[in-house]
Design a protein around this motif. Structure first.
Motif, PDB file in Angstrom:
ATOM      1  N   MET A 185       0.851  -1.193   0.000  1.00 60.39           N
ATOM      2  CA  MET A 185       0.000   0.000   0.000  1.00 60.39           C
ATOM      3  C   MET A 185       0.889   1.247   0.000  1.00 60.39           C
ATOM      4  N   THR A 186       0.509   2.209  -0.801  1.00 65.56           N
ATOM      5  CA  THR A 186       1.266   3.453  -0.872  1.00 65.56           C
ATOM      6  C   THR A 186       1.059   4.275   0.397  1.00 65.56           C
ATOM      7  N   ALA A 187       2.157   4.774   0.958  1.00 66.89           N
ATOM      8  CA  ALA A 187       2.054   5.609   2.154  1.00 66.89           C
ATOM      9  C   ALA A 187       1.328   6.903   1.820  1.00 66.89           C
ATOM     10  N   PRO A 188       0.531   7.442   2.760  1.00 66.54           N
ATOM     11  CA  PRO A 188      -0.168   8.700   2.486  1.00 66.54           C
ATOM     12  C   PRO A 188       0.813   9.853   2.337  1.00 66.54           C
ATOM     13  N   TYR A 217       8.347  12.951  -9.415  1.00 66.14           N
ATOM     14  CA  TYR A 217       7.716  11.982  -8.519  1.00 66.14           C
ATOM     15  C   TYR A 217       8.729  11.657  -7.445  1.00 66.14           C
ATOM     16  N   VAL A 218       8.346  11.932  -6.195  1.00 64.13           N
ATOM     17  CA  VAL A 218       9.178  11.648  -5.030  1.00 64.13           C
ATOM     18  C   VAL A 218       8.417  10.637  -4.184  1.00 64.13           C
ATOM     19  N   PRO A 219       8.975   9.459  -3.912  1.00 59.84           N
ATOM     20  CA  PRO A 219       8.245   8.472  -3.122  1.00 59.84           C
ATOM     21  C   PRO A 219       7.651   9.092  -1.853  1.00 59.84           C
ATOM     22  N   GLU A 220       6.385   8.756  -1.593  1.00 58.47           N
ATOM     23  CA  GLU A 220       5.666   9.382  -0.479  1.00 58.47           C
ATOM     24  C   GLU A 220       6.294   9.097   0.870  1.00 58.47           C
ATOM     25  N   ALA A 253       6.161   6.139 -11.626  1.00 58.77           N
ATOM     26  CA  ALA A 253       5.951   6.216 -10.178  1.00 58.77           C
ATOM     27  C   ALA A 253       6.135   4.862  -9.498  1.00 58.77           C
ATOM     28  N   ALA A 254       5.540   3.798 -10.042  1.00 55.51           N
ATOM     29  CA  ALA A 254       5.680   2.474  -9.427  1.00 55.51           C
ATOM     30  C   ALA A 254       7.140   2.023  -9.432  1.00 55.51           C
ATOM     31  N   PHE A 255       7.846   2.316 -10.518  1.00 49.21           N
ATOM     32  CA  PHE A 255       9.272   1.994 -10.594  1.00 49.21           C
ATOM     33  C   PHE A 255      10.035   2.713  -9.485  1.00 49.21           C
ATOM     34  N   CYS A 256       9.720   3.979  -9.267  1.00 48.72           N
ATOM     35  CA  CYS A 256      10.423   4.750  -8.231  1.00 48.72           C
ATOM     36  C   CYS A 256      10.156   4.191  -6.850  1.00 48.72           C
ATOM     37  N   ARG A 257       8.925   3.790  -6.602  1.00 47.40           N
ATOM     38  CA  ARG A 257       8.619   3.208  -5.287  1.00 47.40           C
ATOM     39  C   ARG A 257       9.363   1.898  -5.088  1.00 47.40           C
ATOM     40  N   GLU A 258       9.465   1.089  -6.135  1.00 45.91           N
ATOM     41  CA  GLU A 258      10.112  -0.212  -6.014  1.00 45.91           C
ATOM     42  C   GLU A 258      11.628  -0.095  -5.888  1.00 45.91           C
TER      43      GLU A 258
END
Length: 284
Positions: free
Chosen positions: A1-4, A35-38, A69-74
């Motif tokens: 789940m993506t952090a708020p 895009y900066v990871p939350e 964005a998903a790539f950056c989070r991963e």
């Protein structure tokens, strides 16, 4: 789940996640979004890789940012998507940024100013970034590579319509004959050999209506057609020229894809993931 998304210590809600476009302080005609990871922690120590994604003629900078964005989070990185608006200098202008130096503007330096701004604000490695561009962005990316290989960890060159060959027989933009006079030094081949390079294109990318340059066209220079008639031909010519110069470049031809930058992004993200040592990305 993506952090708020949340307010940080000095960073605001709008500095995290999918940011708005910020004007470049060095030249406010140009802007960029991020895009900066939350879960970016201002008080943390983790440093983030910086991925720069350069739009094509249609200027879909935010869409490319969103698709990373998903790539950056991963993979724990930040994406910067510059916007070089159409109509800078003259109302119907569409292509100047692709050639880096045009109309009195050094577009490569504008991009580096954006990178420096982001590196001053976030814990990102702005000294050696990963860059991808498709179509017009692919034109920008491979020419930027010629000028600034020491600022790149990896470069992904996607389906450029017009290519600059490493060939001194042809003048800029078709080749490098007057490169030193224009930019102050020739391409640093030794440094270029240290950069991970990908060339990527769709297997069905065969249309020529947009990329045929004749002597009647403003963009025409001698050697404009030296690389072949289609984007596939031209990328293969660029690939051969790199090989002759000792620059190892991975060539990915995506089955079923035409001239569509979004269809090649899984191959681009796999390449970046492998370059960062994380293996192929499977979050697409």
């Amino acid at each position: 789940m993506t952090a708020p998304r949340r307010h940080g210590i000095e960073l605001s809600y709008y500095d995290l996640g999918h940011t708005p476009f910020f004007a470049c302080a060095a030249d406010q005609r140009f802007s960029y979004c991020l895009y900066v990871p939350e879960d970016y922690d201002e008080a943390g120590e983790r440093r983030y890789d910086l991925v720069v994604v350069v739009h094509g003629t249609d200027r879909t900078a935010a869409e490319y940012r969103d698709r990373f964005a998903a790539f950056c989070r991963e993979h724990g990185c930040v994406v910067l998507a510059p916007l070089f608006p159409a109509g800078i200098g003259r109302r119907d202008e569409l292509h100047d940024y692709k050639f880096l130096d045009h109309g009195g503007i050094r577009f490569d330096r504008v991009l580096l100013s954006m990178v420096d701004e982001v590196a001053a604000k976030y814990r990102v490695d702005g000294s050696r970034m990963l860059m991808h561009g498709f179509s017009g962005g692919g034109q920008f990316a491979h020419r930027f590579f010629y000028l600034h290989p020491r600022r790149l960890r990896a470069v992904s060159i996607g389906a450029p319509g017009l290519v600059t060959l490493l060939d001194p027989r042809w003048p800029w933009w078709a080749g490098t004959k007057d490169f030193t006079r224009r930019f102050g030094a020739g391409p640093d081949l030794e440094a270029m050999r240290e950069v991970a390079v990908q060339m990527v294109i769709g297997a069905e990318d065969t249309d020529t209506w947009e990329i045929t340059v004749t002597e009647r066209d403003e963009l025409w220079v001698r050697g404009a057609d030296a690389a072949g008639p289609t984007r596939i031909d031209r990328l293969n010519s660029l690939h051969r020229g790199f090989a002759e110069a000792g620059i190892d470049a991975r060539l990915d031809v995506v089955p079923g894809a035409a001239h569509n930058g979004y269809q090649v992004l899984p191959a681009v993200q796999d390449f970046f993931g492998e370059t960062m040592g994380d293996g192929p990305c499977r979050s697409w």
